[in-house]
Motif scaffolding. Structure first.
Motif: not given
Length: 399
Positions: A185, A222-223, A234, A239, A263, A269, A271
């Motif tokens: 992250i 990944d985020y 977004t 992500h 998350v 993943v 959200v």
């Protein structure tokens, strides 16, 4: 893999003085809601992506809100780690002062991301690394580039872009060295390509434009938990997200829905955007005298703060009538803007700014510009002293 839950928030702007009004009640309500949300959702990691405070010299009541919140976090059993990164509004020294003490509470504060600061924070359960956070704060010029005399704006933008990209790539590489298989992250505090802005944000790099988009960041992480833009959104990828501010910080944000992002990392993943209940509404009313009077009478929530845009043949009379009606209805109008056509105004008049639109600090800065002071250090010292005086005045109002 056991699921891991992050809560991503940013841009609290604690201590904001909004057209002469304190936001303390709204911030208290948000932080109380946030504590309950962390408990109810079994959050493992809290990420706060910059602009904790509204100014570099926050009033004492804002500092108390911040420290009391962090103290209360320590009683939440599910919470493994809290990671706070500085934004462009934050003072490095203010956030840095209690840094070592807060680490005892599993609160990691990253202020500028220089070589002396560890930004790679593993999230562990026993001996197992569940995830790794690259805690990237707002990257100041001294960290990402050397500013050379004679550079054009275009040169500075290019150096900023390259410096920020190199910083993220280096952070990602370090995280991979710790664990090749753990989700990674990242946080960030910047304006990305394609991000929707509002009037309350300001450009934070020379030229204001960075060629850094969601796809670039998503190719590594990944985020990505972003801060600086006040709209939950977004950016090019599901992500890569801004959480947005927890309260509307200007009337341009009055129609936004304030949110935090939850998350969940398991096999993939996911959200979830969670709406924040508003303590106080901001409302913009536009039209002629009769339209505005009708809309004022329809407002049921007396705590609402209102901005009025008058488009009327007799705006001065309309202004007086509107303010008198608002007083009678026990409503609070913070700003009245008179909209006129170009036929009614000369070009210079079109550029006039109402004092209602400016903060006390902005009025001072505009007055300072008229002095044409050449000594940059002296000019900065004057601004700093003025901000401290204003902060002390706000503090005395809270007592």
């Amino acid at each position: 893999m056991k699921k891991l839950r992050f809560l991503h928030t940013s841009d609290w702007h604690l201590g904001q003085n909004f057209m002469g009004k304190s936001r303390i009640e709204e911030h208290e309500a948000f932080l109380s809601w946030l504590l309950n949300t962390i408990k109810e959702n079994n959050i493992d990691v809290l990420l706060v992506s910059g602009d904790i405070f509204d100014t570099g010299t926050p009033p004492n009541y804002a500092l108390e809100l911040y420290y009391n919140f962090l103290k209360q976090l320590s009683s939440i059993n599910s919470l493994n780690t809290t990671i706070i990164t500085a934004g462009n509004h934050d003072s490095v020294s203010t956030l840095k002062a209690p840094k070592q003490l807060l680490e005892a509470l599993n609160v990691h504060v990253v202020v500028n991301g220089d070589e002396d600061e560890n930004i790679i924070i593993p999230i562990k359960e026993g001996d197992t690394t569940k995830s790794i956070v690259c805690a990237v704060p707002f990257l100041r010029d001294s960290v990402i580039r050397q500013s050379l005399g004679g550079e054009t704006v275009s040169d500075k933008e290019k150096l900023a872009n390259n410096g920020i990209k190199a910083y993220y790539e280096k952070a990602y590489k370090k995280a991979k060295e710790i664990s090749k298989n753990s989700p990674i992250i990242a946080t960030g505090h910047l304006t990305t390509v394609g991000g929707r802005t509002s009037e309350s944000e300001r450009d934070i790099y020379i030229g204001g434009t960075l060629d850094i988009g969601g796809d670039y960041l998503a190719s590594m992480f990944d985020y990505v938990a972003l801060g600086h833009l006040h709209i939950n959104q977004t950016v090019g990828n599901e992500h890569v997200r801004y959480s947005g501010s927890p309260i509307p910080l200007s009337f341009s944000e009055s129609k936004n829905t304030q949110k935090v992002n939850i998350v969940t990392i398991e096999e993939d993943v996911k959200v979830e955007e969670l709406e924040i209940p508003l303590k106080r509404k901001l409302q913009v009313i536009k039209g002629d005298l009769e339209t505005i009077k009708k809309e004022l009478k329809a407002i049921e929530d007396k705590s609402t703060w209102i901005e009025v845009h008058i488009k009327d043949d007799n705006p001065m009379f309309a202004n007086t009538e509107i303010r008198e009606l608002a007083t009678k209805l026990e409503l609070t109008i913070l700003a009245v803007k008179i909209e006129k056509s170009e036929k009614q105004l000369r070009a210079k008049e079109l550029k006039a700014i109402s004092l209602d639109e400016l903060s006390v600090q902005e009025v001072f800065e505009k007055r300072l510009e008229l002095e044409e002071i050449e000594n940059k250090e002296f000019k900065e010292q004057l601004s700093q002293t003025f901000n401290e005086v204003v902060s002390n005045l706000h503090e005395s109002e809270q007592i």
